[in-house]
Design a protein around this motif. Structure first.
Motif, PDB file in Angstrom:
ATOM      1  N   ARG A   1       0.752  -1.255  -0.026  1.00 41.49           N
ATOM      2  CA  ARG A   1      -0.092  -0.023   0.049  1.00 41.49           C
ATOM      3  C   ARG A   1       0.530   1.174  -0.068  1.00 41.49           C
ATOM      4  N   VAL A   2       0.575   2.276  -0.671  1.00 42.80           N
ATOM      5  CA  VAL A   2       1.091   3.414  -0.848  1.00 42.80           C
ATOM      6  C   VAL A   2       0.436   4.526  -0.320  1.00 42.80           C
ATOM      7  N   SER A   3       0.949   5.305   0.705  1.00 42.80           N
ATOM      8  CA  SER A   3       0.472   6.372   1.101  1.00 42.80           C
ATOM      9  C   SER A   3       1.316   7.637   1.111  1.00 42.80           C
ATOM     10  N   GLY A   4       0.851   8.826   1.111  1.00 43.71           N
ATOM     11  CA  GLY A   4       1.651   9.967   1.282  1.00 43.71           C
ATOM     12  C   GLY A   4       2.302  10.197  -0.229  1.00 43.71           C
ATOM     13  N   ALA A   5       1.828   9.731  -1.261  1.00 48.76           N
ATOM     14  CA  ALA A   5       2.695   9.733  -2.529  1.00 48.76           C
ATOM     15  C   ALA A   5       2.105  11.057  -3.339  1.00 48.76           C
ATOM     16  N   ARG A   6       1.718  12.101  -2.754  1.00 53.99           N
ATOM     17  CA  ARG A   6       1.135  13.332  -3.375  1.00 53.99           C
ATOM     18  C   ARG A   6       2.438  13.910  -4.053  1.00 53.99           C
ATOM     19  N   GLY A   7       2.076  14.105  -5.417  1.00 49.83           N
ATOM     20  CA  GLY A   7       3.541  14.578  -6.195  1.00 49.83           C
ATOM     21  C   GLY A   7       4.021  13.486  -6.604  1.00 49.83           C
ATOM     22  N   ALA A   8       3.972  12.335  -6.606  1.00 48.19           N
ATOM     23  CA  ALA A   8       4.724  11.311  -7.419  1.00 48.19           C
ATOM     24  C   ALA A   8       4.088  10.248  -7.930  1.00 48.19           C
ATOM     25  N   GLN A   9       4.645   9.678  -9.061  1.00 49.15           N
ATOM     26  CA  GLN A   9       3.902   8.523  -9.704  1.00 49.15           C
ATOM     27  C   GLN A   9       4.645   7.057  -9.432  1.00 49.15           C
ATOM     28  N   ILE A  10       4.005   6.025  -9.268  1.00 50.84           N
ATOM     29  CA  ILE A  10       4.485   4.987  -8.697  1.00 50.84           C
ATOM     30  C   ILE A  10       4.524   3.813  -9.692  1.00 50.84           C
ATOM     31  N   CYS A  11       5.303   3.101 -10.111  1.00 48.60           N
ATOM     32  CA  CYS A  11       5.251   1.928 -10.887  1.00 48.60           C
ATOM     33  C   CYS A  11       6.093   0.790 -10.520  1.00 48.60           C
ATOM     34  N   LEU A  12       5.571  -0.512 -10.440  1.00 46.02           N
ATOM     35  CA  LEU A  12       6.491  -1.365 -10.298  1.00 46.02           C
ATOM     36  C   LEU A  12       6.481  -2.355 -11.649  1.00 46.02           C
ATOM     37  N   SER A  13       7.870  -2.427 -11.682  1.00 48.54           N
ATOM     38  CA  SER A  13       8.186  -3.313 -13.023  1.00 48.54           C
ATOM     39  C   SER A  13       9.348  -4.355 -12.917  1.00 48.54           C
ATOM     40  N   ARG A  14       9.275  -5.494 -13.686  1.00 49.06           N
ATOM     41  CA  ARG A  14      10.501  -6.307 -13.784  1.00 49.06           C
ATOM     42  C   ARG A  14      11.490  -5.980 -14.434  1.00 49.06           C
ATOM     43  N   TYR A  15      11.694  -4.515 -14.950  1.00 52.73           N
ATOM     44  CA  TYR A  15      12.747  -4.059 -15.962  1.00 52.73           C
ATOM     45  C   TYR A  15      12.983  -2.872 -15.195  1.00 52.73           C
ATOM     46  N   SER A  16      14.533  -2.711 -15.123  1.00 53.40           N
ATOM     47  CA  SER A  16      15.184  -1.629 -14.646  1.00 53.40           C
ATOM     48  C   SER A  16      14.884  -0.448 -15.625  1.00 53.40           C
ATOM     49  N   VAL A  17      15.283   0.640 -15.323  1.00 55.47           N
ATOM     50  CA  VAL A  17      15.547   2.055 -16.148  1.00 55.47           C
ATOM     51  C   VAL A  17      16.281   1.663 -17.175  1.00 55.47           C
ATOM     52  N   SER A  18      17.585   1.055 -16.726  1.00 57.19           N
ATOM     53  CA  SER A  18      18.481   1.044 -17.875  1.00 57.19           C
ATOM     54  C   SER A  18      18.024  -0.121 -18.747  1.00 57.19           C
ATOM     55  N   MET A  19      17.347  -1.144 -18.474  1.00 54.36           N
ATOM     56  CA  MET A  19      16.867  -2.159 -19.303  1.00 54.36           C
ATOM     57  C   MET A  19      15.991  -1.416 -20.288  1.00 54.36           C
ATOM     58  N   LEU A  20      15.105  -0.716 -19.788  1.00 54.90           N
ATOM     59  CA  LEU A  20      13.937   0.032 -20.945  1.00 54.90           C
ATOM     60  C   LEU A  20      14.805   1.004 -21.626  1.00 54.90           C
ATOM     61  N   SER A  21      15.648   1.786 -21.254  1.00 56.00           N
ATOM     62  CA  SER A  21      16.214   2.696 -21.915  1.00 56.00           C
ATOM     63  C   SER A  21      17.142   2.103 -23.062  1.00 56.00           C
ATOM     64  N   ASN A  22      17.511   0.839 -22.984  1.00 58.60           N
ATOM     65  CA  ASN A  22      18.559   0.222 -23.924  1.00 58.60           C
ATOM     66  C   ASN A  22      17.822  -0.601 -25.028  1.00 58.60           C
ATOM     67  N   ALA A  23      16.589  -0.747 -24.528  1.00 57.43           N
ATOM     68  CA  ALA A  23      15.753  -1.811 -25.390  1.00 57.43           C
ATOM     69  C   ALA A  23      15.195  -0.819 -26.777  1.00 57.43           C
TER      70      ALA A  23
END
Length: 79
Positions: free
Chosen positions: A1-23
Motif C-alpha cells: 500500500r502506498v500512502s503520502g505519494a502526493r506529487g509522485a507517480q509509482i510503478c512496479l516493473s520487472r525491468y530496470s530503467v537501464s533495461m528499458l532505455s537500452n531496448a
C-alpha cells in the motif's frame, strides 16, 4: 500500500530503467520469471512523447516538464 505519494507517480516493473532505455523493441528485453527482481520506479512527472504532427515532435510549451526542484514524501508498508 502506498500512502503520502502526493506529487509522485509509482510503478512496479520487472525491468530496470537501464533495461528499458537500452531496448529498442520489446524483444530486446530479457525474459522474466517468478524470481526476477521487481523494480520500484518513483517519478515526479512525465512529459509525453511528441507534438501535434509527426514531422515536428515538439511539445507545446504548456505541456513541457520544467527543470526545477521537486519535493515529496513517500511511505511504503507491506500488509
Amino acid at each position: 500500500r502506498v500512502s503520502g505519494a502526493r506529487g509522485a507517480q509509482i510503478c512496479l516493473s520487472r525491468y530496470s530503467v537501464s533495461m528499458l532505455s537500452n531496448a529498442r523493441h520489446q524483444r530486446d528485453l530479457p525474459a522474466v520469471g517468478a524470481h526476477s527482481p521487481i523494480y520500484l520506479h518513483v517519478d515526479t512527472a512525465h512529459m509525453g512523447l511528441g507534438g501535434d504532427v509527426s514531422w515536428q515532435p515538439k511539445l507545446h510549451e504548456q505541456y513541457r516538464v520544467r527543470a526545477e526542484s521537486w519535493h515529496y514524501a513517500l511511505e511504503l508498508s507491506v500488509e
